[in-house]
Write a protein that holds these residues in place. Structure first.
Motif, short mmCIF file in Angstrom:
data_model
loop_
_atom_site.label_atom_id
_atom_site.label_comp_id
_atom_site.label_asym_id
_atom_site.label_seq_id
_atom_site.Cartn_x
_atom_site.Cartn_y
_atom_site.Cartn_z
N PHE A 262 0.83 -1.21 0.00
CA PHE A 262 0.00 0.00 0.00
C PHE A 262 0.86 1.25 0.00
O PHE A 262 0.53 2.23 -0.66
N SER A 263 1.95 1.23 0.74
CA SER A 263 2.81 2.41 0.82
C SER A 263 3.97 2.36 -0.18
O SER A 263 4.57 3.39 -0.47
N ASP A 264 4.25 1.18 -0.72
CA ASP A 264 5.35 1.04 -1.67
C ASP A 264 4.94 0.09 -2.80
O ASP A 264 5.37 -1.07 -2.83
N PRO A 265 4.12 0.56 -3.74
CA PRO A 265 3.65 -0.31 -4.82
C PRO A 265 4.79 -0.89 -5.67
O PRO A 265 4.62 -1.97 -6.25
N ASP A 266 5.91 -0.20 -5.74
CA ASP A 266 7.04 -0.73 -6.50
C ASP A 266 7.54 -2.04 -5.91
O ASP A 266 8.06 -2.89 -6.64
#
Length: 101
Positions: free
Chosen positions: A64-68
């Motif tokens: 959610f906070s780091d889609p990469d």
């Protein structure tokens, strides 16, 4: 004594609704994603509880906070990541069907 018992009972009823959000629900509620709501995040957590173990939930919550990071895991050649991705994909498909998202 009776007042304390009543207060403790009320607290026990209220705590599960507020204090025990799972990692997916917490991450979903904190995200700025369009369409995210408390009800939808709660539904998604329910599906996570049915389909993912705790470690997988914590890993997925980070997306959610780091889609990469999700892309890195998806493209990984490690067996461990591939096995996780299969479980995560099942979770996503189930959540979409169950939660209408």
């Amino acid at each position: 004594m009776t007042k304390h018992l009543i207060a403790a009972s009320l607290l026990a009823i209220a705590l599960p609704m507020t204090a025990f959000a799972g990692p997916i629900e917490s991450a979903c509620n904190k995200s700025d994603r369009k369409g995210a709501s408390r009800a939808l995040c709660s539904c998604i957590q329910q599906v996570a509880d049915m389909t993912l173990k705790g470690g997988d939930q914590r890993k997925a919550a980070k997306f959610f906070s780091d889609p990469d990071q999700a892309q890195k895991v998806r493209m990984s050649k490690s067996d461990r990541d591939n096995e996780f991705w299969a479980r995560y994909k099942n979770f996503g498909e189930t959540a979409a069907a169950y939660c209408g998202g």
